[in-house]
Design a protein around this motif. Structure first.
Motif, short mmCIF file in Angstrom:
data_model
loop_
_atom_site.label_atom_id
_atom_site.label_comp_id
_atom_site.label_asym_id
_atom_site.label_seq_id
_atom_site.Cartn_x
_atom_site.Cartn_y
_atom_site.Cartn_z
N SER A 275 -37.35 -72.58 4.93
CA SER A 275 -35.76 -73.02 4.57
C SER A 275 -36.10 -74.13 3.66
O SER A 275 -36.89 -75.08 3.93
N GLN A 276 -35.30 -74.22 2.72
CA GLN A 276 -35.23 -75.35 2.03
C GLN A 276 -34.02 -75.52 1.35
O GLN A 276 -33.08 -74.62 1.45
N SER A 277 -33.50 -76.77 0.63
CA SER A 277 -32.58 -76.98 -0.38
C SER A 277 -32.86 -77.36 -1.59
O SER A 277 -33.38 -78.63 -1.62
N LYS A 278 -32.54 -76.54 -2.68
CA LYS A 278 -33.24 -77.01 -4.09
C LYS A 278 -31.90 -77.21 -4.89
O LYS A 278 -31.17 -76.46 -4.99
N TRP A 279 -32.11 -78.12 -5.92
CA TRP A 279 -30.87 -78.61 -6.84
C TRP A 279 -31.58 -78.91 -8.03
O TRP A 279 -32.25 -80.02 -8.05
N MET A 280 -31.80 -78.10 -8.87
CA MET A 280 -32.53 -78.20 -10.20
C MET A 280 -31.70 -78.26 -11.25
O MET A 280 -30.62 -77.78 -11.38
N GLY A 281 -32.12 -79.20 -12.48
CA GLY A 281 -31.38 -79.11 -13.61
C GLY A 281 -32.08 -78.94 -15.08
O GLY A 281 -33.03 -78.12 -14.83
N ILE A 282 -31.74 -79.64 -15.99
CA ILE A 282 -32.07 -79.35 -17.26
C ILE A 282 -33.73 -79.76 -17.46
O ILE A 282 -34.63 -79.31 -17.82
#
Length: 359
Positions: A275-282
């Motif tokens: 389990s993880q929380s990923k928040w990725m962008g440009i």
């Protein structure tokens, strides 16, 4: 030893291989997806399904994928997730914010199944979350909007008043104002992710107010079609929507989910999934700015791309102070940037936006 006895022994597979008979192939990993819209929406769901197809191409017969499209958020989502779990899917991707509680509820019933929820914030041992920093892309197209508007009125079609959408409205407005202090923004709430008729009506309402640049956080191409009729400009949302280029679609925000899906399915295959929380962008390649067409002057294109590069490198954060809240109270001091925690719960507009957030 008879052939039947040979098949029943622990060494059977090895012995069969030695005599040229095939051992039983390993069962493929079953991976399920639920989509809030149809795969042919040309936007959000279309991009998620491209990610699913990319994973199939990457892993071939090691995986078997399936999807259920046009799943309403709520009880229907629980039924769809349960159906996929009962069908033997060991990894399930739920691709809309409103599926969040359904994912958590179903995950409790199937502890041996792993779930991935897009844009949510609730996790469990068998529930991970993943999101894209869409607000980074809004900063770039907000810059274009601020430069291109002749009426100084830009419009935004919002789906639901959730943090993800509020982030985008704020970011677009902040960066439009940076290049054009006279810009005003109007917001129409569609209360849907995908409903071409409602989205077209929302675009028409904005155009009737004198808006000449439209941004959207809904999934269909209907706002671009309406913009084309009216002679105003807009942007592709979630997918490139290049069929409307070079105008009214002058650029786009593209959601690139394929690398994430490939990586997480790979983690299931090699046993490393957690389990993880990923928040990725440009900078991660998950948010992509589509081609800026020749309908945009070269100097505006260069300005927008320079901002994109600064965001990608980490040299600039779209929510950097000084910024005040809509009511005039302080939010971010000079040079201060918003934290991920603040942004994930964002429930207010910044100073200068006159629209109200529905409660």
């Amino acid at each position: 030893m008879t052939r039947r006895q040979l098949l029943g022994t622990a060494a059977g597979a090895a012995t069969l291989a030695a005599v040229g008979l095939p051992a039983r192939a390993q069962e493929p990993l079953k991976v399920g997806f639920i989509y809030v819209g149809p795969v042919g929406d040309g936007g959000w769901t279309f991009q998620h399904d491209l990610g699913r197809k990319a994973a199939e191409e990457e892993y071939g017969d090691k995986i078997q994928t399936t999807f259920i499209e046009s799943v309403p958020e709520g009880a229907d989502a629980e039924r769809a997730l349960t159906q996929l779990a009962l069908a033997g899917n060991k990894l399930i991707f739920a691709t809309s914010f409103g599926f969040m509680d359904a994912v958590i509820n179903v995950a409790k019933k199937f502890p041996d199944v792993n779930f991935e929820h897009a844009t949510g914030y609730k996790t469990a041992d068998n529930v991970a979350t993943y999101d894209a920093r869409f607000y980074e892309g809004r900063a770039v197209i907000g810059t274009i909007a601020g430069r291109m508007t002749k009426s100084n009125k830009i419009g935004y079609i919002g789906s639901f008043p959730i943090p993800e959408v509020i982030q985008g409205i704020n970011s677009a407005f902040i960066h439009a104002r940076k290049v054009n202090p006279d810009v005003q923004i109007s917001v129409v709430w569609a209360y849907t992710w995908f409903d071409p008729a409602k989205e077209a009506d929302a675009a028409a309402a904005l155009i009737a107010e004198g808006v000449d640049v439209i941004l959207q956080h809904t999934d269909s191409t209907a706002p671009l079609a309406k913009a084309q009729e009216a002679g105003v400009i807009g942007f592709g949302q979630a997918s490139d929507m290049a069929a409307f280029a070079p105008t009214p679609r002058v650029s786009s925000i593209i959601d690139n989910w394929a690398p994430y899906y490939i990586q997480r399915i790979g983690a299931m295959l090699d046993g490393s999934w957690k389990s993880q929380s990923k928040w990725m962008g440009i900078g991660d390649g998950e948010v992509v700015i589509g081609e800026i067409t020749d309908a945009i002057p070269a100097e505006v294109k260069d300005e927008a791309l320079a901002l994109k590069d600064k965001i990608a490198s980490g040299a600039y954060h779209p929510f950097t102070g000084p910024l005040k809240k809509q009511d005039g109270s302080e939010w971010l001091a000079e040079g201060q940037t918003a934290t991920d925690q603040e942004l994930s719960g964002l429930n207010f507009f910044v100073e200068g936006i006159t629209a109200k957030i529905p409660q």
